[in-house]
Design a protein around this motif. Sequence first.
Motif, PDB file in Angstrom:
ATOM      1  N   LEU A  10     -13.487   0.053  -0.170  1.00  0.00           N
ATOM      2  CA  LEU A  10     -12.625  -1.034  -0.657  1.00  0.00           C
ATOM      3  C   LEU A  10     -12.554  -2.168   0.341  1.00  0.00           C
ATOM      4  O   LEU A  10     -12.597  -3.345  -0.023  1.00  0.00           O
ATOM      5  CB  LEU A  10     -11.205  -0.517  -0.941  1.00  0.00           C
ATOM      6  CG  LEU A  10     -10.937   0.142  -2.268  1.00  0.00           C
ATOM      7  CD1 LEU A  10      -9.494   0.622  -2.333  1.00  0.00           C
ATOM      8  CD2 LEU A  10     -11.255  -0.778  -3.420  1.00  0.00           C
ATOM      9  N   PRO A  62      -6.641  -4.919  -2.613  1.00  0.00           N
ATOM     10  CA  PRO A  62      -7.314  -3.795  -3.263  1.00  0.00           C
ATOM     11  C   PRO A  62      -6.515  -2.514  -3.034  1.00  0.00           C
ATOM     12  O   PRO A  62      -5.926  -2.309  -1.969  1.00  0.00           O
ATOM     13  CB  PRO A  62      -8.660  -3.709  -2.547  1.00  0.00           C
ATOM     14  CG  PRO A  62      -8.777  -4.923  -1.720  1.00  0.00           C
ATOM     15  CD  PRO A  62      -7.406  -5.444  -1.490  1.00  0.00           C
ATOM     16  N   LEU A 105      -4.845  -3.272   2.247  1.00  0.00           N
ATOM     17  CA  LEU A 105      -5.215  -2.262   1.260  1.00  0.00           C
ATOM     18  C   LEU A 105      -3.976  -1.448   0.920  1.00  0.00           C
ATOM     19  O   LEU A 105      -2.980  -1.502   1.648  1.00  0.00           O
ATOM     20  CB  LEU A 105      -6.283  -1.317   1.831  1.00  0.00           C
ATOM     21  CG  LEU A 105      -7.564  -1.925   2.353  1.00  0.00           C
ATOM     22  CD1 LEU A 105      -8.273  -0.955   3.296  1.00  0.00           C
ATOM     23  CD2 LEU A 105      -8.478  -2.278   1.193  1.00  0.00           C
TER      24      LEU A 105
END
Length: 124
Positions: free
Chosen positions: A117, A80, A55
Amino acid sequence: MRRDDHHPTVLLIEEDPLVGLAVGETLAEAGYRVAGPLATQAQALAWMAGRVPDLAVIDLPLRDGDGSRLARALRARGVPFLVHADRSADACTEFSLAPRLTKPAWHRDLVLALDQLAREAGPK
């Protein structure tokens, strides 16, 4: 939220060193491994040359541009990311679909957004 099996790595791009340290500490306490804080797009791209984070959290604007190269590199690797920015609007369309938290955001909200996420991305 503590993660017992896999500790996702978050690439943290934040130009303010104090904010970066505080956010990094919060993410580490929540069970994330933190790469950074890095202050520029160039530093983040150099870090990504040999690794892929799970992430990313991106402060905008960046010292060295609008962040579009970084956003494209993250998307190309399937990473993400969310935007943690001073203002709600930015010139780069690469970030228009990314989740956004306007500074100053509660650190708890930042962790909750990253957790979401991570869930949406699924296991790597």
